[in-house]
Write a protein that holds these residues in place. Sequence first.
Motif, PDB file in Angstrom:
ATOM      1  N   VAL A 124      71.697  12.253  12.464  1.00 56.51           N
ATOM      2  CA  VAL A 124      71.094  11.131  13.186  1.00 56.51           C
ATOM      3  C   VAL A 124      72.172  10.338  13.929  1.00 56.51           C
ATOM      4  N   LYS A 125      73.319  10.129  13.294  1.00 58.64           N
ATOM      5  CA  LYS A 125      74.413   9.405  13.941  1.00 58.64           C
ATOM      6  C   LYS A 125      74.946  10.173  15.147  1.00 58.64           C
ATOM      7  N   ILE A 126      75.063  11.486  15.024  1.00 58.04           N
ATOM      8  CA  ILE A 126      75.551  12.304  16.139  1.00 58.04           C
ATOM      9  C   ILE A 126      74.575  12.264  17.304  1.00 58.04           C
ATOM     10  N   VAL A 127      73.293  12.430  17.014  1.00 58.38           N
ATOM     11  CA  VAL A 127      72.276  12.402  18.074  1.00 58.38           C
ATOM     12  C   VAL A 127      72.255  11.033  18.756  1.00 58.38           C
ATOM     13  N   ALA A 128      72.353   9.951  17.976  1.00 58.52           N
ATOM     14  CA  ALA A 128      72.367   8.609  18.554  1.00 58.52           C
ATOM     15  C   ALA A 128      73.603   8.404  19.428  1.00 58.52           C
ATOM     16  N   ALA A 129      74.752   8.858  18.970  1.00 58.74           N
ATOM     17  CA  ALA A 129      75.986   8.698  19.744  1.00 58.74           C
ATOM     18  C   ALA A 129      75.919   9.469  21.056  1.00 58.74           C
ATOM     19  N   VAL A 130      75.425  10.694  20.997  1.00 60.51           N
ATOM     20  CA  VAL A 130      75.298  11.497  22.221  1.00 60.51           C
ATOM     21  C   VAL A 130      74.291  10.843  23.170  1.00 60.51           C
ATOM     22  N   GLY A 131      73.185  10.365  22.629  1.00 66.81           N
ATOM     23  CA  GLY A 131      72.182   9.707  23.464  1.00 66.81           C
ATOM     24  C   GLY A 131      72.734   8.480  24.165  1.00 66.81           C
ATOM     25  N   PHE A 132      73.457   7.645  23.445  1.00 67.06           N
ATOM     26  CA  PHE A 132      74.047   6.457  24.067  1.00 67.06           C
ATOM     27  C   PHE A 132      75.113   6.833  25.089  1.00 67.06           C
ATOM     28  N   ALA A 133      75.885   7.869  24.816  1.00 74.47           N
ATOM     29  CA  ALA A 133      76.903   8.305  25.771  1.00 74.47           C
ATOM     30  C   ALA A 133      76.259   8.807  27.057  1.00 74.47           C
ATOM     31  N   VAL A 134      75.188   9.574  26.933  1.00 75.75           N
ATOM     32  CA  VAL A 134      74.482  10.075  28.119  1.00 75.75           C
ATOM     33  C   VAL A 134      73.915   8.910  28.936  1.00 75.75           C
ATOM     34  N   MET A 135      73.311   7.931  28.256  1.00 72.07           N
ATOM     35  CA  MET A 135      72.782   6.769  28.977  1.00 72.07           C
ATOM     36  C   MET A 135      73.885   5.992  29.676  1.00 72.07           C
ATOM     37  N   ALA A 136      75.025   5.854  29.022  1.00 66.69           N
ATOM     38  CA  ALA A 136      76.139   5.116  29.623  1.00 66.69           C
ATOM     39  C   ALA A 136      76.650   5.819  30.868  1.00 66.69           C
ATOM     40  N   VAL A 137      76.799   7.136  30.790  1.00 56.20           N
ATOM     41  CA  VAL A 137      77.277   7.899  31.949  1.00 56.20           C
ATOM     42  C   VAL A 137      76.280   7.795  33.090  1.00 56.20           C
ATOM     43  N   ARG A 138      74.993   7.916  32.782  1.00 53.00           N
ATOM     44  CA  ARG A 138      73.962   7.808  33.830  1.00 53.00           C
ATOM     45  C   ARG A 138      73.969   6.429  34.475  1.00 53.00           C
ATOM     46  N   LEU A 139      74.134   5.387  33.673  1.00 58.39           N
ATOM     47  CA  LEU A 139      74.194   4.041  34.232  1.00 58.39           C
ATOM     48  C   LEU A 139      75.423   3.853  35.100  1.00 58.39           C
ATOM     49  N   LEU A 140      76.564   4.370  34.657  1.00 57.90           N
ATOM     50  CA  LEU A 140      77.777   4.251  35.457  1.00 57.90           C
ATOM     51  C   LEU A 140      77.674   5.023  36.762  1.00 57.90           C
ATOM     52  N   LEU A 141      77.098   6.220  36.708  1.00 54.33           N
ATOM     53  CA  LEU A 141      76.967   7.022  37.922  1.00 54.33           C
ATOM     54  C   LEU A 141      75.973   6.398  38.896  1.00 54.33           C
ATOM     55  N   SER A 142      74.871   5.881  38.402  1.00 56.76           N
ATOM     56  CA  SER A 142      73.903   5.262  39.306  1.00 56.76           C
ATOM     57  C   SER A 142      74.460   3.975  39.884  1.00 56.76           C
ATOM     58  N   ARG A 143      75.256   3.271  39.118  1.00 55.25           N
ATOM     59  CA  ARG A 143      75.876   2.024  39.608  1.00 55.25           C
ATOM     60  C   ARG A 143      76.905   2.335  40.684  1.00 55.25           C
ATOM     61  N   SER A 144      77.711   3.377  40.468  1.00 60.22           N
ATOM     62  CA  SER A 144      78.745   3.690  41.471  1.00 60.22           C
ATOM     63  C   SER A 144      78.117   4.245  42.741  1.00 60.22           C
ATOM     64  N   SER A 145      77.014   4.977  42.651  1.00 61.97           N
ATOM     65  CA  SER A 145      76.362   5.477  43.856  1.00 61.97           C
ATOM     66  C   SER A 145      75.681   4.337  44.599  1.00 61.97           C
ATOM     67  N   ALA A 146      75.168   3.323  43.889  1.00 60.09           N
ATOM     68  CA  ALA A 146      74.574   2.165  44.535  1.00 60.09           C
ATOM     69  C   ALA A 146      75.646   1.339  45.254  1.00 60.09           C
ATOM     70  N   ASP A 147      76.843   1.236  44.666  1.00 60.72           N
ATOM     71  CA  ASP A 147      77.944   0.521  45.305  1.00 60.72           C
ATOM     72  C   ASP A 147      78.388   1.250  46.558  1.00 60.72           C
ATOM     73  N   THR A 148      78.396   2.568  46.519  1.00 60.24           N
ATOM     74  CA  THR A 148      78.795   3.360  47.686  1.00 60.24           C
ATOM     75  C   THR A 148      77.802   3.160  48.821  1.00 60.24           C
ATOM     76  N   GLU A 149      76.494   3.087  48.508  1.00 59.33           N
ATOM     77  CA  GLU A 149      75.488   2.908  49.545  1.00 59.33           C
ATOM     78  C   GLU A 149      75.581   1.533  50.189  1.00 59.33           C
ATOM     79  N   GLU A 150      75.966   0.503  49.418  1.00 56.73           N
ATOM     80  CA  GLU A 150      76.104  -0.839  49.971  1.00 56.73           C
ATOM     81  C   GLU A 150      77.267  -0.903  50.953  1.00 56.73           C
ATOM     82  N   ILE A 151      78.307  -0.148  50.742  1.00 56.67           N
ATOM     83  CA  ILE A 151      79.477  -0.165  51.610  1.00 56.67           C
ATOM     84  C   ILE A 151      79.147   0.467  52.950  1.00 56.67           C
ATOM     85  N   CYS A 152      78.352   1.531  52.925  1.00 54.36           N
ATOM     86  CA  CYS A 152      78.033   2.253  54.162  1.00 54.36           C
ATOM     87  C   CYS A 152      77.090   1.548  55.029  1.00 54.36           C
TER      88      CYS A 152
END
Length: 98
Positions: free
Chosen positions: A70-98
Amino acid sequence: MNWHLLGLTFVTVFLSELGDKSQLAAIALSGNGQSPRAVFFGTAAALLLASLLGVLLGEGTSHLLPEKLVKIVAAVGFAVMAVRLLLSRSSADTEEIC
């Protein structure tokens, strides 16, 4: 089943959910409805049921699955969400610059 732990978990989840979207929906419905008391009791019953189901499912899951898994699944799930949030945030920042 450990009833003390079940009750403590239920109260903790219940208190943590008080400021959630349910409260805002209850306020909105009671302002427009004919019977604010019915809206209050319906909301309270729904919150109690949702909290009870969460506690029962969590307690049941703890008996079926090993804690380490359960701890491993929770850790992987939170890591995936964090990466997705960071990637969507950086792509949104890139679109604002253009």
